[in-house]
Design an enzyme around this catalytic site. Sequence first.
Site, PDB file in Angstrom:
ATOM      1  NE  ARG A  45      -3.505   2.483   2.438  1.00 18.76           N
ATOM      2  CZ  ARG A  45      -4.160   2.993   3.469  1.00 18.76           C
ATOM      3  NH1 ARG A  45      -4.069   2.419   4.642  1.00 18.76           N
ATOM      4  NH2 ARG A  45      -4.883   4.079   3.322  1.00 18.76           N
ATOM      5  CG  HIS A  46      -0.772   4.949  -0.914  1.00 18.94           C
ATOM      6  ND1 HIS A  46      -0.862   5.844   0.125  1.00 18.94           N
ATOM      7  CD2 HIS A  46      -2.027   4.506  -1.149  1.00 18.94           C
ATOM      8  CE1 HIS A  46      -2.115   5.954   0.496  1.00 18.94           C
ATOM      9  NE2 HIS A  46      -2.855   5.140  -0.248  1.00 18.94           N
TER      10      HIS A  46
ATOM     11  CB  SER B  73      -1.667  10.249   0.752  1.00 18.83           C
ATOM     12  OG  SER B  73      -2.892  10.265   1.468  1.00 18.83           O
TER      13      SER B  73
ATOM     14  CD1 TRP C 106      -5.725  15.501   1.092  1.00 22.20           C
ATOM     15  CD2 TRP C 106      -7.579  14.572   0.221  1.00 22.20           C
ATOM     16  NE1 TRP C 106      -6.369  16.470   0.362  1.00 22.20           N
ATOM     17  CE2 TRP C 106      -7.509  15.924  -0.185  1.00 22.20           C
ATOM     18  CE3 TRP C 106      -8.647  13.795  -0.211  1.00 22.20           C
ATOM     19  CZ2 TRP C 106      -8.486  16.501  -1.002  1.00 22.20           C
ATOM     20  CZ3 TRP C 106      -9.618  14.366  -1.026  1.00 22.20           C
ATOM     21  CH2 TRP C 106      -9.537  15.712  -1.408  1.00 22.20           C
TER      22      TRP C 106
ATOM     23  N   GLY D 223     -10.048   8.157  -2.080  1.00 19.95           N
ATOM     24  CA  GLY D 223     -10.554   7.474  -3.273  1.00 19.95           C
ATOM     25  C   GLY D 223      -9.726   7.790  -4.510  1.00 19.95           C
TER      26      GLY D 223
ATOM     27  NE  ARG E   4      -4.064   7.541  -2.362  1.00 20.73           N
ATOM     28  CZ  ARG E   4      -5.101   7.780  -3.160  1.00 20.73           C
ATOM     29  NH1 ARG E   4      -4.994   8.658  -4.144  1.00 20.73           N
ATOM     30  NH2 ARG E   4      -6.255   7.142  -2.981  1.00 20.73           N
TER      31      ARG E   4
ATOM     32  CD  GLU F  60      -8.410   3.136  -1.685  1.00 24.17           C
ATOM     33  OE1 GLU F  60      -8.940   2.029  -1.978  1.00 24.17           O
ATOM     34  OE2 GLU F  60      -7.684   3.291  -0.691  1.00 24.17           O
TER      35      GLU F  60
ATOM     36  CG  HIS G 240     -14.853   6.848  -7.161  1.00 22.49           C
ATOM     37  ND1 HIS G 240     -15.639   7.708  -6.446  1.00 22.49           N
ATOM     38  CD2 HIS G 240     -14.346   7.561  -8.196  1.00 22.49           C
ATOM     39  CE1 HIS G 240     -15.625   8.908  -7.034  1.00 22.49           C
ATOM     40  NE2 HIS G 240     -14.836   8.837  -8.095  1.00 22.49           N
TER      41      HIS G 240
ATOM     42  CG  HIS H 198      -4.566   2.907  -4.050  1.00 22.41           C
ATOM     43  ND1 HIS H 198      -4.280   4.235  -3.817  1.00 22.41           N
ATOM     44  CD2 HIS H 198      -4.133   2.634  -5.307  1.00 22.41           C
ATOM     45  CE1 HIS H 198      -3.720   4.752  -4.903  1.00 22.41           C
ATOM     46  NE2 HIS H 198      -3.625   3.812  -5.822  1.00 22.41           N
TER      47      HIS H 198
HETATM   48  C1  3PG Z   1      -8.971   6.631   1.159  1.00 22.78           C
HETATM   49  O1  3PG Z   1      -9.258   6.496  -0.038  1.00 22.78           O
HETATM   50  O2  3PG Z   1      -9.524   7.463   1.903  1.00 22.78           O
HETATM   51  C2  3PG Z   1      -7.910   5.759   1.784  1.00 22.78           C
HETATM   52  O3  3PG Z   1      -6.891   5.566   0.897  1.00 22.78           O
HETATM   53  C3  3PG Z   1      -8.463   4.427   2.211  1.00 22.78           C
HETATM   54  O4  3PG Z   1      -9.414   4.749   3.100  1.00 22.78           O
HETATM   55  P1  3PG Z   1     -10.145   3.744   4.111  1.00 22.78           P
HETATM   56  O5  3PG Z   1      -9.079   3.096   4.951  1.00 22.78           O
HETATM   57  O6  3PG Z   1     -11.013   4.681   4.886  1.00 22.78           O
HETATM   58  O7  3PG Z   1     -10.908   2.791   3.267  1.00 22.78           O
END
Ligand code: 3PG
Length: 247
Positions: free
Chosen positions: A8-9, A12, A14, A22, A60, A87, A89, A182
Amino acid sequence: MYKLVLIRHGESTWNLENRFTGWTDVELTATGVEQARQAGRLLKEAGYEFDVAYTSVLKRAIHTLNHCLDTMDRDWLPVVKDWRLNERHYGGLQGLNKADMAKQYGDAQVLVWRRSYDTPPPSLESDDPRGQRQDPRYARLAPEQIPLTECLKDTVARVLPCWNEAIAPAIKAGQRIVLAAHGNSIRALVKYLDNIGDDDIVGVNIPNGIPLVYELDADLKPIKSYYLGDAEAAAKAAAAVASQGKA
Ligand code: 3PG
């Protein structure tokens, strides 16, 4: 026996801000870059070699792969970028803070949005500027192939053709593969490989930037899988991912 490495990257921007990401194309943080380099160090020290790398079309994951390969002095490896490894969506949640959503809608609802197998988050409108229908990297796709939201089931439905058409045949042809993707595109693969039930996949969380090794038999069935490096640190990092959706 074959080996497949999933990463997994790294963290990031965010992830750091705890926002649903997403298909939003956000950068790695300095921590994320270091996690990617650490992944490369672990792979190099353990003597891993690869013939081809796979990643998504989101920076990412691409940059995580680049930093990882650079640390291994394998910048020259061929790289396949496939949108189907993107990732999941996150629809109308993209950009919103996960903990704020939990305060507003409750932890249970956010858990459903994040981890349920077949309940998608609220959909984007097709003209929402957060959508990807005008994004040139998806220009070759039919509009209906570009999601407005996805549950994990939808993600599995696009990751598996990539696995069946490209990755699995390459592994069987003897190609050693590293795949940088992701949290949820990797959960989709893990669900398939480990044959995890729709209810049990709710509890599976993938930490950032730690190589996940699968040893596969001749039919690509897992013999075992493990995180490289400190197993306890990987478990803690996975638990921290699970907590991101709590108020
Ligand atoms: C995202 O897209 O927000 C994250 O990369 C993965 O999010 P999650 O762990 O809330 O599914």
